[in-house]
Design an enzyme around this catalytic site. Structure first.
Site, PDB file in Angstrom:
ATOM      1  N   ASP A   1       0.875  -1.182   0.000  1.00  0.00           N
ATOM      2  CA  ASP A   1       0.000   0.000   0.000  1.00  0.00           C
ATOM      3  C   ASP A   1       0.911   1.230   0.000  1.00  0.00           C
ATOM      4  O   ASP A   1       1.397   1.659  -1.048  1.00  0.00           O
ATOM      5  CB  ASP A   1      -0.905  -0.101   1.232  1.00  0.00           C
ATOM      6  CG  ASP A   1      -1.891   1.024   1.378  1.00  0.00           C
ATOM      7  OD1 ASP A   1      -1.941   1.907   0.520  1.00  0.00           O
ATOM      8  OD2 ASP A   1      -2.638   1.047   2.378  1.00  0.00           O
TER       9      ASP A   1
ATOM     10  N   LYS B   1      -0.987  -1.264  -4.615  1.00  0.00           N
ATOM     11  CA  LYS B   1      -1.754  -0.017  -4.779  1.00  0.00           C
ATOM     12  C   LYS B   1      -0.748   1.051  -5.186  1.00  0.00           C
ATOM     13  O   LYS B   1      -0.233   1.791  -4.336  1.00  0.00           O
ATOM     14  CB  LYS B   1      -2.410   0.379  -3.444  1.00  0.00           C
ATOM     15  CG  LYS B   1      -3.501  -0.543  -2.965  1.00  0.00           C
ATOM     16  CD  LYS B   1      -4.130   0.046  -1.701  1.00  0.00           C
ATOM     17  CE  LYS B   1      -4.977  -0.933  -0.974  1.00  0.00           C
ATOM     18  NZ  LYS B   1      -5.431  -0.438   0.349  1.00  0.00           N
TER      19      LYS B   1
ATOM     20  N   PHE C   1      -9.920  -0.391  -0.341  1.00  0.00           N
ATOM     21  CA  PHE C   1      -9.663  -1.351   0.734  1.00  0.00           C
ATOM     22  C   PHE C   1     -10.187  -2.713   0.281  1.00  0.00           C
ATOM     23  O   PHE C   1     -11.354  -2.850  -0.100  1.00  0.00           O
ATOM     24  CB  PHE C   1     -10.338  -0.924   2.040  1.00  0.00           C
ATOM     25  CG  PHE C   1      -9.994  -1.851   3.168  1.00  0.00           C
ATOM     26  CD1 PHE C   1      -8.761  -1.769   3.806  1.00  0.00           C
ATOM     27  CD2 PHE C   1     -10.883  -2.837   3.574  1.00  0.00           C
ATOM     28  CE1 PHE C   1      -8.413  -2.646   4.828  1.00  0.00           C
ATOM     29  CE2 PHE C   1     -10.551  -3.713   4.594  1.00  0.00           C
ATOM     30  CZ  PHE C   1      -9.314  -3.606   5.225  1.00  0.00           C
ATOM     31  N   VAL C   2      -9.311  -3.696   0.298  1.00  0.00           N
ATOM     32  CA  VAL C   2      -9.690  -5.026  -0.201  1.00  0.00           C
ATOM     33  C   VAL C   2      -9.580  -6.092   0.890  1.00  0.00           C
ATOM     34  O   VAL C   2      -8.895  -5.898   1.906  1.00  0.00           O
ATOM     35  CB  VAL C   2      -8.855  -5.427  -1.442  1.00  0.00           C
ATOM     36  CG1 VAL C   2      -9.203  -4.566  -2.634  1.00  0.00           C
ATOM     37  CG2 VAL C   2      -7.354  -5.375  -1.147  1.00  0.00           C
TER      38      VAL C   2
ATOM     39  N   ARG D   1     -10.341 -13.530   5.946  1.00  0.00           N
ATOM     40  CA  ARG D   1      -9.117 -14.079   5.342  1.00  0.00           C
ATOM     41  C   ARG D   1      -9.393 -15.347   4.542  1.00  0.00           C
ATOM     42  O   ARG D   1      -8.670 -15.687   3.619  1.00  0.00           O
ATOM     43  CB  ARG D   1      -8.088 -14.426   6.431  1.00  0.00           C
ATOM     44  CG  ARG D   1      -7.533 -13.237   7.177  1.00  0.00           C
ATOM     45  CD  ARG D   1      -6.327 -13.660   7.996  1.00  0.00           C
ATOM     46  NE  ARG D   1      -5.964 -12.694   9.021  1.00  0.00           N
ATOM     47  CZ  ARG D   1      -5.206 -11.629   8.818  1.00  0.00           C
ATOM     48  NH1 ARG D   1      -4.723 -11.369   7.621  1.00  0.00           N
ATOM     49  NH2 ARG D   1      -4.909 -10.812   9.811  1.00  0.00           N
TER      50      ARG D   1
HETATM   51  P1  5GP Z   1       1.889  -0.585   3.773  1.00  0.00           P
HETATM   52  O1  5GP Z   1       2.950  -0.682   4.825  1.00  0.00           O
HETATM   53  O2  5GP Z   1       2.404  -0.848   2.372  1.00  0.00           O
HETATM   54  O3  5GP Z   1       1.157   0.729   3.848  1.00  0.00           O
HETATM   55  O4  5GP Z   1       0.794  -1.654   4.109  1.00  0.00           O
HETATM   56  C1  5GP Z   1       1.057  -3.019   4.035  1.00  0.00           C
HETATM   57  C2  5GP Z   1       0.144  -3.844   4.901  1.00  0.00           C
HETATM   58  O5  5GP Z   1      -1.078  -3.156   5.206  1.00  0.00           O
HETATM   59  C3  5GP Z   1      -0.265  -5.090   4.166  1.00  0.00           C
HETATM   60  O6  5GP Z   1       0.622  -6.150   4.411  1.00  0.00           O
HETATM   61  C4  5GP Z   1      -1.637  -5.378   4.749  1.00  0.00           C
HETATM   62  O7  5GP Z   1      -1.521  -6.104   5.945  1.00  0.00           O
HETATM   63  C5  5GP Z   1      -2.188  -4.012   5.063  1.00  0.00           C
HETATM   64  N1  5GP Z   1      -3.046  -3.505   3.974  1.00  0.00           N
HETATM   65  C6  5GP Z   1      -2.768  -2.540   3.080  1.00  0.00           C
HETATM   66  N2  5GP Z   1      -3.798  -2.315   2.251  1.00  0.00           N
HETATM   67  C7  5GP Z   1      -4.763  -3.188   2.626  1.00  0.00           C
HETATM   68  C8  5GP Z   1      -6.093  -3.458   2.121  1.00  0.00           C
HETATM   69  O8  5GP Z   1      -6.621  -2.872   1.168  1.00  0.00           O
HETATM   70  N3  5GP Z   1      -6.769  -4.454   2.770  1.00  0.00           N
HETATM   71  C9  5GP Z   1      -6.263  -5.141   3.828  1.00  0.00           C
HETATM   72  N4  5GP Z   1      -7.027  -6.088   4.353  1.00  0.00           N
HETATM   73  N5  5GP Z   1      -5.023  -4.912   4.326  1.00  0.00           N
HETATM   74  C10 5GP Z   1      -4.293  -3.942   3.717  1.00  0.00           C
END
Ligand code: 5GP
Length: 185
Positions: free
Chosen positions: A112, A140, A161-162, A174
């Site tokens: 993300d 993303k 958000f997925v 999950r």
């Molecule tokens: P980042 O550190 O890249 O912002 O986020 C990574 C982590 O956030 C992912 O491993 C996941 O656990 C969570 N995450 C990010 N986007 C989503 C989403 O759209 N849905 C869900 N369920 N978890 C997300």
């Protein structure tokens, strides 16, 4: 074997619609496995799954990788029970494998902001592996603000958000066999 494949789900009081089907996921994961087979032939890589979200993706991916390899896990938390990142990475489980001089492949469910992956890659590099590669099922792209290398991507997705296929909302969802996106509006 039959799977539970609804078009719409209610998770913790929110409605999610199917976004990436089981068929699309299966085809893509199979292709990624074949690509990794080719790229890491003879290198005996260590796959490191990032828990909890990557457990289903890693398990399915492993069924398509035929080269000699090892598997390990680390556990991070950055979302808590919310739909937006907390902006902080908490490490909940260290890796057990010795990665010095080895080819490491980090396996993530979704990138993300890129904060978690940047943290993990920087950390891995301290152990002096032969190489560090990153594979994520979902990316993303528009939300990624940390400079992080991603070598293999399942699907580039918009900033939604997925849920499902390992990804949760407040620990639920999950076990869904497809990926669902939060209904907007
Ligand atoms: P980042 O550190 O890249 O912002 O986020 C990574 C982590 O956030 C992912 O491993 C996941 O656990 C969570 N995450 C990010 N986007 C989503 C989403 O759209 N849905 C869900 N369920 N978890 C997300």
């Amino acid at each position: 074997m039959s799977f539970y494949l609804p078009d719409k789900v209610n998770c913790n009081g929110e409605i999610f619609n199917v976004f990436i089907t089981k068929e699309q996921i299966d085809a893509r994961v199979s292709l990624l496995g074949k690509k990794l087979d080719k790229d890491f032939e003879g290198k005996k890589p260590i796959f490191i799954g990032i828990l909890n979200g990557a457990f289903i993706f890693l398990a399915d991916l492993m069924r398509h990788v035929t080269i000699e390899c090892e598997v390990d896990f680390m556990k991070l938390s950055s979302y808590g029970d919310e739909k937006v990142s907390s902006g902080q990475v908490t490490e909940l489980k260290e890796i057990d494998a010795k990665v010095k001089g080895r080819h490491v492949i980090l396996v993530e469910d979704i990138v993300d902001t890129g904060l978690s992956m940047k943290y993990i890659v920087d950390k891995m590099k301290h152990y002096n592996p032969a190489s560090v590669s990153v594979i994520t099922l979902l990316h993303k792209k528009d939300a990624t603000k940390h400079n992080v290398q991603i070598d293999y991507v399942g699907f580039e997705i918009p900033t939604k958000f997925v849920l499902g296929y390992g990804l949760d909302y407040a620990q639920e969802g999950r076990n869904l066999a497809q990926i669902y996106a939060l209904k907007e509006g």
